[in-house]
Design an enzyme around this catalytic site. Sequence first.
Site, PDB file in Angstrom:
ATOM      1  N   ALA A 269       0.840  -1.187   0.000  1.00 53.62           N
ATOM      2  CA  ALA A 269       0.000   0.000   0.000  1.00 53.62           C
ATOM      3  C   ALA A 269       0.877   1.240   0.000  1.00 53.62           C
ATOM      4  O   ALA A 269       2.088   1.140   0.180  1.00 53.62           O
ATOM      5  CB  ALA A 269      -0.911   0.019   1.226  1.00 53.62           C
ATOM      6  N   MET A 270       0.247   2.399  -0.187  1.00 53.25           N
ATOM      7  CA  MET A 270       1.008   3.645  -0.314  1.00 53.25           C
ATOM      8  C   MET A 270       0.312   4.778   0.434  1.00 53.25           C
ATOM      9  O   MET A 270      -0.887   4.981   0.295  1.00 53.25           O
ATOM     10  CB  MET A 270       1.158   3.971  -1.808  1.00 53.25           C
ATOM     11  CG  MET A 270       1.903   5.252  -2.085  1.00 53.25           C
ATOM     12  SD  MET A 270       3.617   5.141  -1.486  1.00 53.25           S
ATOM     13  CE  MET A 270       3.907   6.855  -1.067  1.00 53.25           C
ATOM     14  N   ASN A 272       0.046   8.062   0.287  1.00 55.26           N
ATOM     15  CA  ASN A 272      -0.201   9.379  -0.289  1.00 55.26           C
ATOM     16  C   ASN A 272      -1.061  10.240   0.641  1.00 55.26           C
ATOM     17  O   ASN A 272      -2.037   9.761   1.195  1.00 55.26           O
ATOM     18  CB  ASN A 272      -0.950   9.239  -1.621  1.00 55.26           C
ATOM     19  CG  ASN A 272      -0.398   8.128  -2.473  1.00 55.26           C
ATOM     20  OD1 ASN A 272       0.746   8.174  -2.863  1.00 55.26           O
ATOM     21  ND2 ASN A 272      -1.199   7.096  -2.716  1.00 55.26           N
ATOM     22  N   HIS A 304      -0.321   1.007   9.355  1.00 58.19           N
ATOM     23  CA  HIS A 304       0.978   1.468   8.854  1.00 58.19           C
ATOM     24  C   HIS A 304       0.809   2.703   7.961  1.00 58.19           C
ATOM     25  O   HIS A 304       1.467   3.728   8.180  1.00 58.19           O
ATOM     26  CB  HIS A 304       1.645   0.327   8.085  1.00 58.19           C
ATOM     27  CG  HIS A 304       2.971   0.673   7.489  1.00 58.19           C
ATOM     28  ND1 HIS A 304       4.169   0.385   8.117  1.00 58.19           N
ATOM     29  CD2 HIS A 304       3.292   1.285   6.325  1.00 58.19           C
ATOM     30  CE1 HIS A 304       5.165   0.808   7.365  1.00 58.19           C
ATOM     31  NE2 HIS A 304       4.661   1.356   6.264  1.00 58.19           N
ATOM     32  N   GLU A 305      -0.045   2.600   6.967  1.00 59.23           N
ATOM     33  CA  GLU A 305      -0.191   3.724   6.032  1.00 59.23           C
ATOM     34  C   GLU A 305      -0.771   4.943   6.744  1.00 59.23           C
ATOM     35  O   GLU A 305      -0.354   6.070   6.498  1.00 59.23           O
ATOM     36  CB  GLU A 305      -1.052   3.342   4.825  1.00 59.23           C
ATOM     37  CG  GLU A 305      -0.595   2.101   4.064  1.00 59.23           C
ATOM     38  CD  GLU A 305       0.882   2.072   3.695  1.00 59.23           C
ATOM     39  OE1 GLU A 305       1.464   3.144   3.486  1.00 59.23           O
ATOM     40  OE2 GLU A 305       1.448   0.957   3.622  1.00 59.23           O
ATOM     41  N   HIS A 308       1.859   6.730   8.727  1.00 57.03           N
ATOM     42  CA  HIS A 308       2.776   7.515   7.894  1.00 57.03           C
ATOM     43  C   HIS A 308       2.366   8.992   7.847  1.00 57.03           C
ATOM     44  O   HIS A 308       3.183   9.845   7.542  1.00 57.03           O
ATOM     45  CB  HIS A 308       2.791   6.989   6.456  1.00 57.03           C
ATOM     46  CG  HIS A 308       3.858   5.975   6.167  1.00 57.03           C
ATOM     47  ND1 HIS A 308       5.165   6.140   6.563  1.00 57.03           N
ATOM     48  CD2 HIS A 308       3.824   4.805   5.471  1.00 57.03           C
ATOM     49  CE1 HIS A 308       5.888   5.097   6.127  1.00 57.03           C
ATOM     50  NE2 HIS A 308       5.092   4.265   5.479  1.00 57.03           N
ATOM     51  N   GLU A 327      10.170   4.461   7.151  1.00 64.24           N
ATOM     52  CA  GLU A 327       9.674   3.080   7.102  1.00 64.24           C
ATOM     53  C   GLU A 327       9.963   2.305   8.389  1.00 64.24           C
ATOM     54  O   GLU A 327       9.079   1.661   8.934  1.00 64.24           O
ATOM     55  CB  GLU A 327      10.231   2.349   5.881  1.00 64.24           C
ATOM     56  CG  GLU A 327       9.738   2.923   4.534  1.00 64.24           C
ATOM     57  CD  GLU A 327       8.220   2.974   4.393  1.00 64.24           C
ATOM     58  OE1 GLU A 327       7.506   2.369   5.208  1.00 64.24           O
ATOM     59  OE2 GLU A 327       7.748   3.651   3.457  1.00 64.24           O
TER      60      GLU A 327
HETATM   61  N1  TRP Z   1       5.726   3.676   1.164  1.00 63.97           N
HETATM   62  C1  TRP Z   1       5.064   2.413   0.968  1.00 63.97           C
HETATM   63  C2  TRP Z   1       4.900   1.802   2.342  1.00 63.97           C
HETATM   64  O1  TRP Z   1       4.019   2.079   3.056  1.00 63.97           O
HETATM   65  C3  TRP Z   1       5.847   1.493   0.083  1.00 63.97           C
HETATM   66  C4  TRP Z   1       5.475   1.472  -1.360  1.00 63.97           C
HETATM   67  C5  TRP Z   1       4.261   1.333  -1.866  1.00 63.97           C
HETATM   68  C6  TRP Z   1       6.326   1.520  -2.480  1.00 63.97           C
HETATM   69  N2  TRP Z   1       4.314   1.289  -3.236  1.00 63.97           N
HETATM   70  C7  TRP Z   1       5.563   1.392  -3.616  1.00 63.97           C
HETATM   71  C8  TRP Z   1       7.679   1.618  -2.618  1.00 63.97           C
HETATM   72  C9  TRP Z   1       6.113   1.388  -4.899  1.00 63.97           C
HETATM   73  C10 TRP Z   1       8.239   1.624  -3.882  1.00 63.97           C
HETATM   74  C11 TRP Z   1       7.461   1.508  -5.001  1.00 63.97           C
HETATM   75  O2  TRP Z   1       5.715   1.125   2.848  1.00 63.97           O
HETATM   76 ZN    ZN Z   2       5.651   2.360   4.834  1.00 60.63          ZN
END
Ligand code: TRP
Ligand code: ZN
Length: 882
Positions: A269-270, A272, A304-305, A308, A327
């Site tokens: 996941a990410m 943003n 986790h997300e 962040h 991280e």
């Molecule tokens: N920052 C994301 C996390 O929560 C990691 C991540 C998600 C990522 N998609 C990505 C890293 C694509 C590199 C490329 O840990």
């Molecule tokens: Zn992370």
Amino acid sequence: MRTDTGKAVHLEDYKETDFVLERVDLTFELDPKETKLTARSLYHRREGAGADAPLVLDGDELNMTSLLLDGVEMPREHYEENGRQLIISNLPAEIAFEITVETLLSPSTNTELMGLYRSNGVYCTQCEAEGFRRMTYAYDRPDSLGVYTTHIIADKTSCPIMLSNGNCLGGAPYGGDKHFVSWFDPHPKPSYLFALVAGDLGVVEDTFTTMTGREVTLKIYVEHGKEPRAAYAMDALKRSMKWDEEVFGREYDLDIFMIVAVSDFNMGAMENKGLNIFNDKYVLADPETATDVDYANIEAIIAHEYFHNWTGNRITCRDWFQLCLKEGLTVFRDHEFSADQRSRAVKRIAEVRRLKADQFPEDGGPLAHPVRPTTYKEINNFYTATVYEKGAEVTRMISVILGRKAFKAGMDLYFERHDGQAVTIEDYIKCFEDASGADLTQFALWYHQAGTPLISVSTDYDAGKGVFTLSLEQMIPATPGQPNKVPMHIPLSFALLLPDGSKAEPESIDGGDVSKGVIHLRERKQVLTFTGLPTRPALSLNRGFSAPVNIQFDQNPADLALIANHDDDLFSRWYAVTELALPELIMATASIRANGAADFSDTLVDTLVSVAGDEKLEPAFRSQVLALPSESDIAREIARDTDPDAIHAARNALLKAVALKGATVFAQLFDRMKTPDAFSPDAESAGKRALRNAALFYLAHAEDSPARAFSAFDTATNMTDLSQALTVLAHEFPDSDETKEALRAFLARYSDNALVLDKWFSVQASAPGHGTLERVKALMTHPQFNAENPNRVRALAGTFAFANPTGFARPDGEGFTFLAEQVLAIDKRNPQLAARLLTALRSWHSLEQGRASHARAALLSVEQNDSLSIDVRDIVERMLAA
Ligand code: TRP
Ligand code: ZN
């Protein structure tokens, strides 16, 4: 055209940008093949930068159709494009100016899943680490923070939902079949936190009232029809928000928080800003389709997300070398959250298992690197277990060294001092030093020296004097680029246990820094003496896994059994059983190789059976003990000249011995731990299911018949029980009619559910034995196999390579050849995924000679290819160099 050069980037070359970014205004006119992106950015020259320094922006595979300076077309001789940069000269020295870049993008053919792409008809972006530059020219680096406004224009019918970071400013029809919407994010952020989503999605809504009484709208977007499966994720989100307020004092800072689930995603996941994008595997759950492990993962990753938002977004990284700043710290935070929501000891056991399974092999092989690296060729290859998991352990050690209160004070200072900034590990450590007065200089080596420290331990007891002596020696193995290491500050939590299980209280402790149950090992060698001990104590060392180290300690089995049965730290009890089992498993492996047979001590077998039936222990804990060291745990312990087949046979022999001796206990557990009609995913219920399925597994070994597992499959009322029964069938009775029938029935029942089908593929890919490769190859041509979907590729090829030592490392090397072919094929579409898959060979050095030379040949066959991505080239070269 690939535009990366593969040149190494070095931490010591860090330089501030010559220009300061202020605001960014993006307009996306979405179209599958011809999306027009107009990016207007306001910059000014940084004080101290040269008056004629050009503006150098990052780009990757861009098609730029227009470039304006303050709204006027830029003269051709004022800029140049070199494939990865846009270099603009003749820019004002003092006043701010606006650069407008127009690019054409093709999201539907973007198979790398970085930048703007489409997943199941949904437009979405992935910008971390360097994906923003695949959309427009920009300072695509984490220390360049801007305030973003985003306008999205798209088709009304295919994109009723259009999202970006921040708060929604509103929208309107845009003529024809189109409409537009605008978003404004008031928090300055680096480009990697930008996100856009547009498509036709269903939504689940809720609200959260923050600690200061602000109401935040919560929305989770999923494919239509899947809304009910987002309920658990929403619940986990609200618990995360509450926990971060209570434990870290962190409040959410926008009016809305959104999560979108997509089915094609390179990672979990990410984070943003205000718009997290998730692999749908970590959002969607219901009892019929998700296992208890899925539920636990969803809870952890949602947390986790969300976490962040403060550790990563409000305070971000100065450069990508500092990745563990966000991280490692955020993993530590999500670990603590899960520990508070569930059973702390069981959570810690699971963490340590994972650390040892993923991070220790990395740290002990050719891909070893410091938690904070000093050089990289492809940053995507550094989203590693070392940065994440060891990074979390380093923060955990700071909390052990400082104690709860001072740790909290350090965190508070960090949030106060650095809010809104892009900072370094040095800044982070300084906060803990300033808040506590402690000197963390030596401790900071944990960020800089790679390799898992090895602590050699020996003890001595003088009954006449009542003195217990403990000798410790630390050794940090050589790793690529770091042949010599210096001693580190290693906090070892410990207790001295008396035969009745109580703790011995020594009169004095000499020879080292010991406080509050923690030995601070700082020297290479240290000898501690404990006086006033009339009875010889058993040493329980590294309790709770206070330091991520290997321990070499020939501890006598009676002491280990004492710890296993009586320590008040449940983690240590689990650890002691492991330590009891490992030497015997190693001996058994050797004797299997020598004469095909193996046996085990009664102490070990009895301890395992008695833990299984001990009603005073929580079921989840008992299931963790019964899981035994894995085949790769045993291989790692053996370290050299390993034979996966012998390890498998030795471990199976132990399973069989325990199964036969404990058959009655297991049969009782299997009946008693049955899930009640009303399913609940909570930790206690999950623990009972885990114990019941462990019992089923042992019973299969005792009974040598698929009958019980087949009936468990037939009567399962939830996905945990169903998939565990299927696993027992497919792994222990691969050729039985029952297994064929169960596989068929499972496929028929879930053929329209991608996440469940992934389980069907991975159960088969992980079946031990040399024949699995043929099975995996056949499954690659199955109509439901989809090489474009990362989850499916990981479920089949990934599971086979990472979780099937006997199948993957079969003696003829065909498993390695298969991996090499897959990596090359996947590399053409998705380099990140290919590079990660290739790391399955990271421990190839420790295999016995025949297998090792096949592995090397497979790596060479990859290396010889001249159209490799930077990602794969970087991994394969490091893997062959060491
Ligand atoms: N920052 C994301 C996390 O929560 C990691 C991540 C998600 C990522 N998609 C990505 C890293 C694509 C590199 C490329 O840990
Ligand atoms: Zn992370």
